[in-house]
Design a protein around this motif. Sequence first.
Motif, short mmCIF file in Angstrom:
data_model
loop_
_atom_site.label_atom_id
_atom_site.label_comp_id
_atom_site.label_asym_id
_atom_site.label_seq_id
_atom_site.Cartn_x
_atom_site.Cartn_y
_atom_site.Cartn_z
N LEU A 1 118.74 45.76 90.36
CA LEU A 1 117.61 45.84 89.43
C LEU A 1 116.47 46.64 90.05
CD1 LEU A 1 116.24 45.12 86.80
CD2 LEU A 1 115.56 42.92 87.82
N ASP A 2 116.23 46.43 91.33
CA ASP A 2 115.16 47.17 92.01
C ASP A 2 115.41 48.67 91.92
OD1 ASP A 2 112.86 47.39 93.88
OD2 ASP A 2 114.38 48.15 95.24
N HIS A 3 116.64 49.09 92.12
CA HIS A 3 116.96 50.51 92.03
C HIS A 3 116.83 51.02 90.60
CE1 HIS A 3 118.56 50.09 96.11
NE2 HIS A 3 118.60 51.40 96.17
N MET A 4 117.25 50.23 89.64
CA MET A 4 117.16 50.69 88.25
C MET A 4 115.71 50.79 87.79
SD MET A 4 120.39 48.98 86.20
CE MET A 4 120.43 47.37 87.00
N LEU A 5 114.86 49.84 88.23
CA LEU A 5 113.45 49.89 87.85
C LEU A 5 112.75 51.05 88.52
CD1 LEU A 5 112.45 46.11 87.92
CD2 LEU A 5 113.28 47.49 86.00
N GLU A 6 113.17 51.37 89.74
CA GLU A 6 112.56 52.49 90.46
C GLU A 6 112.93 53.82 89.83
OE1 GLU A 6 110.80 55.05 93.30
OE2 GLU A 6 110.39 52.99 92.68
N HIS A 7 114.22 54.02 89.53
CA HIS A 7 114.69 55.31 89.04
C HIS A 7 114.70 55.41 87.52
CE1 HIS A 7 115.86 56.53 93.06
NE2 HIS A 7 116.46 55.37 93.23
N ARG A 8 114.55 54.26 86.86
CA ARG A 8 114.60 54.22 85.38
C ARG A 8 115.86 54.91 84.88
NH1 ARG A 8 108.87 53.52 83.26
NH2 ARG A 8 107.67 53.12 85.13
N SER A 9 116.92 54.66 85.61
CA SER A 9 118.19 55.30 85.28
C SER A 9 119.33 54.50 85.88
CB SER A 9 118.22 56.73 85.83
OG SER A 9 119.52 57.27 85.81
N VAL A 10 120.32 54.16 85.05
CA VAL A 10 121.50 53.47 85.53
C VAL A 10 122.32 54.40 86.42
CG1 VAL A 10 123.69 52.41 84.83
CG2 VAL A 10 121.59 51.91 83.54
#
Length: 304
Positions: free
Chosen positions: A14-23
């Motif tokens: 989730l941290d990575h998805m929130l940071e990059h706004r991309s799956v």
Amino acid sequence: MRFKKLDLNLLVALDHMLEHRSVTQAAEHMFMSQSAMSNALTRLRTYFDDPLLVQVGRRMELTPRAEALRPAIRDVLVRVEAAIDRGPQFHPDRSDRTFNLLLSDYALNVLMPEVLRRAEAHDATVKFNLRAQTAAPYTLIERGEVDLLVAPEQFTSSEHPSALVYEDQYKVVAWKHGAYGKGTLDRERYEKAGHVVMVPPQKAQTVEGVSLAEHGVDRRIEVTTFAFTSLTSLISGTNRIATVHGRLAAMIPDADELVVHPFPFDAPPLRQIIQWHVLRDTDPGLIWLRDLVLEAAAALPAVD
């Protein structure tokens, strides 16, 4: 591991998805397949009863719940990472730790060679990952993505500890045989000249740019570049000038062809700072690295 029925591994995703706004980008950074990351997002949406990321046009945006979760999740992960990295002792000659440093090509050339020489003298087996400066560098400290930031004081955060590495002054460099290779360089000539200027990522401001703006100076910029170290090479053989750090000016390889003028404006010294996350203030490995950087800085040649 689960906490209140939540698989804690999902927090990293989730941290990575929130940071990059991309799956897709999150999956690439975690070395996962896109389908596995999509599955993680589905599970997170179910747990939080919120879509978290929604498609808006061609990109994904965070929901209000996701925005609220983002700093809390990052804080938890930084605390875990800090606890893991912080052993009771640190032996540089026995450690395989990788230190991530964020710095400009200016600090890379002026400071890091001496840091690496001193690490070698310690028989250090650690690794160094040197990362390019960003528009808001302190945010990578806050996110725990880098161990140490080397940057001008203006680009550090008051929320985390720091130390002064050294001070520097700006100089103006001109080609010896060009229009500004002889005589003094006053404000009138400075403003009249064509300039070669380094433009930071995302067009963030540079320290000398802020100083010139405070003096009401609008440079006639003819060439922009992405590296401070390229400035002196790009003015050679031309009638242009470049404003450079004094320590870089002292390292000019073809000094016989260039002239170094004083900066024609009153300006405070550039204060080069190292900064680290407050949670890693007592990390023995990071203390060793900070001391190494400060020792390296103290050994640098003095400049006018």
